[in-house]
Write a protein that holds these residues in place. Structure first.
Motif, PDB file in Angstrom:
ATOM      1  N   ALA A 165       0.837  -1.200   0.000  1.00  0.00           N
ATOM      2  CA  ALA A 165       0.000   0.000   0.000  1.00  0.00           C
ATOM      3  C   ALA A 165       0.871   1.248   0.000  1.00  0.00           C
ATOM      4  N   ALA A 173       3.786   1.903  -1.213  1.00  0.00           N
ATOM      5  CA  ALA A 173       4.361   2.277  -2.505  1.00  0.00           C
ATOM      6  C   ALA A 173       3.274   2.722  -3.471  1.00  0.00           C
ATOM      7  N   SER A 174       2.085   2.137  -3.362  1.00  0.00           N
ATOM      8  CA  SER A 174       1.032   2.510  -4.303  1.00  0.00           C
ATOM      9  C   SER A 174       0.505   3.914  -4.028  1.00  0.00           C
ATOM     10  N   VAL A 175       0.475   4.332  -2.762  1.00  0.00           N
ATOM     11  CA  VAL A 175      -0.100   5.648  -2.477  1.00  0.00           C
ATOM     12  C   VAL A 175       0.894   6.794  -2.621  1.00  0.00           C
ATOM     13  N   CYS A 176       2.169   6.510  -2.581  1.00  0.00           N
ATOM     14  CA  CYS A 176       3.138   7.604  -2.586  1.00  0.00           C
ATOM     15  C   CYS A 176       3.072   8.396  -3.893  1.00  0.00           C
ATOM     16  N   PRO A 177       2.755   9.692  -3.806  1.00  0.00           N
ATOM     17  CA  PRO A 177       2.552  10.478  -5.025  1.00  0.00           C
ATOM     18  C   PRO A 177       3.811  10.636  -5.863  1.00  0.00           C
ATOM     19  N   VAL A 178       4.975  10.459  -5.248  1.00  0.00           N
ATOM     20  CA  VAL A 178       6.209  10.698  -5.994  1.00  0.00           C
ATOM     21  C   VAL A 178       7.052   9.430  -6.151  1.00  0.00           C
ATOM     22  N   ALA A 179       6.421   8.285  -5.895  1.00  0.00           N
ATOM     23  CA  ALA A 179       7.103   7.002  -6.020  1.00  0.00           C
ATOM     24  C   ALA A 179       8.399   6.963  -5.221  1.00  0.00           C
ATOM     25  N   TYR A 197       1.426  10.022   3.617  1.00  0.00           N
ATOM     26  CA  TYR A 197       0.337   9.161   3.162  1.00  0.00           C
ATOM     27  C   TYR A 197       0.736   7.691   3.317  1.00  0.00           C
ATOM     28  N   VAL A 227      -0.169   6.589   6.741  1.00  0.00           N
ATOM     29  CA  VAL A 227      -1.604   6.415   6.923  1.00  0.00           C
ATOM     30  C   VAL A 227      -2.072   5.124   6.249  1.00  0.00           C
ATOM     31  N   SER A 228      -1.426   4.779   5.149  1.00  0.00           N
ATOM     32  CA  SER A 228      -1.944   3.673   4.342  1.00  0.00           C
ATOM     33  C   SER A 228      -1.460   2.300   4.791  1.00  0.00           C
ATOM     34  N   PRO A 268      -3.929  -1.995  -2.680  1.00  0.00           N
ATOM     35  CA  PRO A 268      -3.998  -1.015  -3.764  1.00  0.00           C
ATOM     36  C   PRO A 268      -5.177  -1.247  -4.708  1.00  0.00           C
ATOM     37  N   THR A 304      -8.150   1.249  -4.194  1.00  0.00           N
ATOM     38  CA  THR A 304      -8.058   2.579  -4.799  1.00  0.00           C
ATOM     39  C   THR A 304      -8.102   2.470  -6.314  1.00  0.00           C
TER      40      THR A 304
END
Ligand code: SF4
Ligand code: SF4
Ligand code: SF4
Lengths: 247, 393
Positions: free
Chosen positions: A67, A69-75, A97, A100-101, A206, A209
């Protein structure tokens, strides 16, 4: 060949050698006081936790489809082919994030730093790439933490369950939790009794989402057509009226 | 006399809030997030995300709701409120960005998502939408500034591009208003079942549309106080009716979903979640019932109170999703530190102040003159704001 860890809590004697080796390897301070802390934090990437007579180990589970790695906006977090989930601090914006995830509550933060980074066990990616064991597995005197190929470790765990059914709770934690993890755990008692969250989805998170995110292109395409159409319809009457008014 | 005292009271309050905000800002950037917030590894997101970002973006939804109503659906009577709504939206988004700068550990990297992509991330999508939409809002507001400067050529160019800009704005808003809900889809077993649902994006979108309307009514009330201008009252009535209908749709969907997932039974469990849930629902349902009654709609004060209640309901909902619903699973209780609250208040106060300034110096509450010229005479002339003052105001 995805690498993994097998933590057999029935073999753990709470000596905290894994903690020490980890901190030394990562150049983090380690002393009596820090050893007492049973939580992971920015200065402690793995923690031995006491539950009466038993011990559990907390560290990043290195989910197969994480989760974080999938949510991180900047990878900034990345699941590597070798197994470990690693962190690229130079990309991170500090949005938290990932914290949180993560269903295991793993990533921690340097709360008192002016420019804080996320901290978590990186599965000793530097060593694992060269097929060396993680520092914690290497340091473990009883073999409670084992390093190896994930499939082989699952086979080993199954063997232990089959050979000594009285000593184990008959499940391997990490096979399906959150879609599977690269850290597997064995226990003598149900897992929630030694501090592992059990109320966890059996699928990779993931995909929840993704179910929403995959509609983004539809919204763009259909939205443009729809709005353009409505605009044409609502303004056409006016056009017509204007023309008729003139003629 | 009273008027003077009132004015001094508000000014003094403004100064106090700003001073507290400045001190909190110093704490935040000198001592880090740990010094200025009650956030922890167990509870990493607080009111800077829950209120400043989630509520802020929602409360700025009037921009796209009204742009769509007027320019796409061609409902002309709403035209007088488009500009204030767009101004609010633009300011709202700028302030959300400011709030984010407080919350991010590395604020100077706020641009990273532009070049460091992760299209699987909802946050990535939200980041892109908000960036693009803020640009769109700037473009939507630009004509107002150009009009003030009397740059007619530039104004003409802008006019020609209106439709694509409006459509882009509506789509971008739809996407990120709903995506703010999608942010929480990743935590199916940690967000309390009263709030976690696969419908989160849909619910967030619908409530944002309603909030857009509510905010517009709220604003027109306040600008009438501040500038002696008043919206045509029939228009406000019509907006409250639409608000009631959208709220009805929202609440129906909400309860269908709750019962479908069997989450209503959790209302029997003790704990503060059910009270917060109840509060949220009541704050939305009461104004809805009020606005379905013709009598209430005719009563300005009742309309105002209803709208304020609705907005509080909206804020409660966003706070429940981002704070209340996550406390139980986190194992800790989170309550914001004074400095967190101070920063939030300062951002709100700054918003009000800038809005007032802009409304004072720019033709925000005036009709576009060029537009009127092209409207055929007699075909539904827009009632001007001045002409529609409610007697006794
Ligand atoms: S346990 Fe948490 S931090 Fe570790 S890989 Fe899984 S989601 Fe990421
Ligand atoms: S805190 Fe850093 S690593 Fe975590 S999600 Fe945000 S940008 Fe990614
Ligand atoms: S895998 Fe490496 S980083 Fe992770 S706990 Fe073990 S020693 Fe520490």
């Amino acid at each position: 060949m995805a690498r993994a860890l097998l933590f057999d809590s029935t073999l753990c004697i709470g000596c905290r050698e894994c903690e020490r080796a980890c901190s030394e390897g990562k150049h983090l301070p380690y002393d009596e006081k820090i050893a007492q802390e049973e939580q992971t934090s920015a200065r402690k990437l793995t923690a031995i936790r006491t539950h009466g007579e038993r011990f559990s180990r907390k560290l990043c589970m290195h989910c197969l489809d994480p989760a974080c790695a999938s949510v991180c906006p900047v990878a900034a977090l990345e699941k590597t082919a070798a197994g470990p989930v690693i962190y690229h601090p130079e990309r991170c914006m500090g949005c938290r994030y990932c914290m949180v995830s993560c269903v295991f509550g793993v990533p921690t933060y340097e709360w008192n730093s002016r420019l804080p980074y996320v901290r978590k066990c990186d599965g000793c990616a530097d060593r694992v790439a060269g097929n060396e064991p993680t520092r914690c597995a290497e340091a473990c005197p009883t073999g409670a933490t084992l390093f190896g190929d994930r499939d082989e470790l699952i086979a080993e765990a199954k063997k232990r369950l089959a050979e000594k059914p009285d000593e184990y709770y008959p499940r391997i934690y990490g096979i399906e939790e959150a879609g599977g993890t690269s850290v597997l755990v064995l226990s003598a008692v149900p897992f929630d009794q030694i501090g592992y969250p059990v109320n966890i989805e059996k699928v990779a998170l993931p995909q929840y989402t993704w179910a929403a995110l995959k509609h983004v292109p539809d919204v763009v395409v259909m939205g443009t057509v729809l709005l353009g159409g409505i605009h044409w319809l609502t303004h056409r009457k006016e056009e017509v009226a204007r023309k008729e008014g003139r003629s | 006399m009273m008027e003077g005292i009132r004015r001094y009271f508000w000014r003094a309050l403004f100064v106090v809030i700003m001073a507290a905000g400045a001190w909190a800002t110093y704490l935040r950037f000198w001592g880090g997030l740990g010094a200025a917030t009650n956030l922890s590894d167990q509870f990493p997101w607080g009111i800077w995300i829950g209120f400043d970002v989630l509520c802020g973006v929602g409360l700025a939804a009037g921009g796209f709701t009204l742009a769509a109503t007027v320019h796409i659906f061609n409902i002309k009577s709403f035209r007088p409120v488009v500009r204030p709504a767009i101004l609010t939206a633009f300011l709202g988004y700028l302030l959300v960005v400011v709030a984010l700068l407080f919350d991010l550990g590395h604020p100077y990297r706020i641009w990273h998502p532009i070049i460091m992509w992760n299209p699987r991330s909802v946050m990535f999508e939200v980041g892109w939408c908000v960036t693009l939409y803020t640009t769109v809002l700037f473009l939507e507001f630009l004509p107002v500034v150009l009009e003030r400067l009397k740059w007619h050529t530039a104004l003409k160019v802008m006019k020609a591009a209106t439709l694509p800009i409006i459509i882009a704005g509506v789509i971008l808003s739809t996407l990120h208003q709903s995506s703010l809900g999608s942010l929480f889809l990743i935590m199916p077993n940690r967000l309390h079942p009263l709030w976690w649902t696969p419908l989160l994006p849909v619910l967030f979108f619908i409530s944002a549309v309603a909030t857009g309307l509510a905010m517009t009514i709220f604003e027109s009330w306040h600008s009438s106080k501040a500038f002696g201008r008043q919206l045509e009252y029939g228009l406000v009535c019509r907006m409250t009716r639409v608000l009631a209908v959208i709220t009805a749709i929202y609440l129906t969907l909400r309860f269908l979903d709750l019962s479908h997932r069997g989450a209503l039974s959790t209302l029997n469990q003790p704990g503060f979640e059910r009270w917060m849930f109840g509060l949220e629902i009541v704050l939305m349902a009461v104004p809805m019932l009020m606005f379905f009654r013709e009598k209430t709609r005719q009563h300005p004060l009742a309309v105002y109170l209803g709208v304020v209640m609705w907005l509080l309901g909206f804020v409660t909902n966003r706070m429940n999703v981002s704070v209340t619903g996550l406390e139980r699973s986190s194992g800790v209780h989170y309550f914001p530190k004074w400095s967190e609250i101070a920063v939030t208040l300062a951002i709100i106060a700054a918003g009000f102040a800038i809005f007032r300034l802009a409304a004072h110096y720019l033709p925000v509450f005036e009709e576009e003159h060029e537009e009127e010229a092209t409207t055929p005479a007699g075909s539904g002339r827009i009632p001007t704001l001045e002409a529609a003052r409610v007697p006794g105001d």
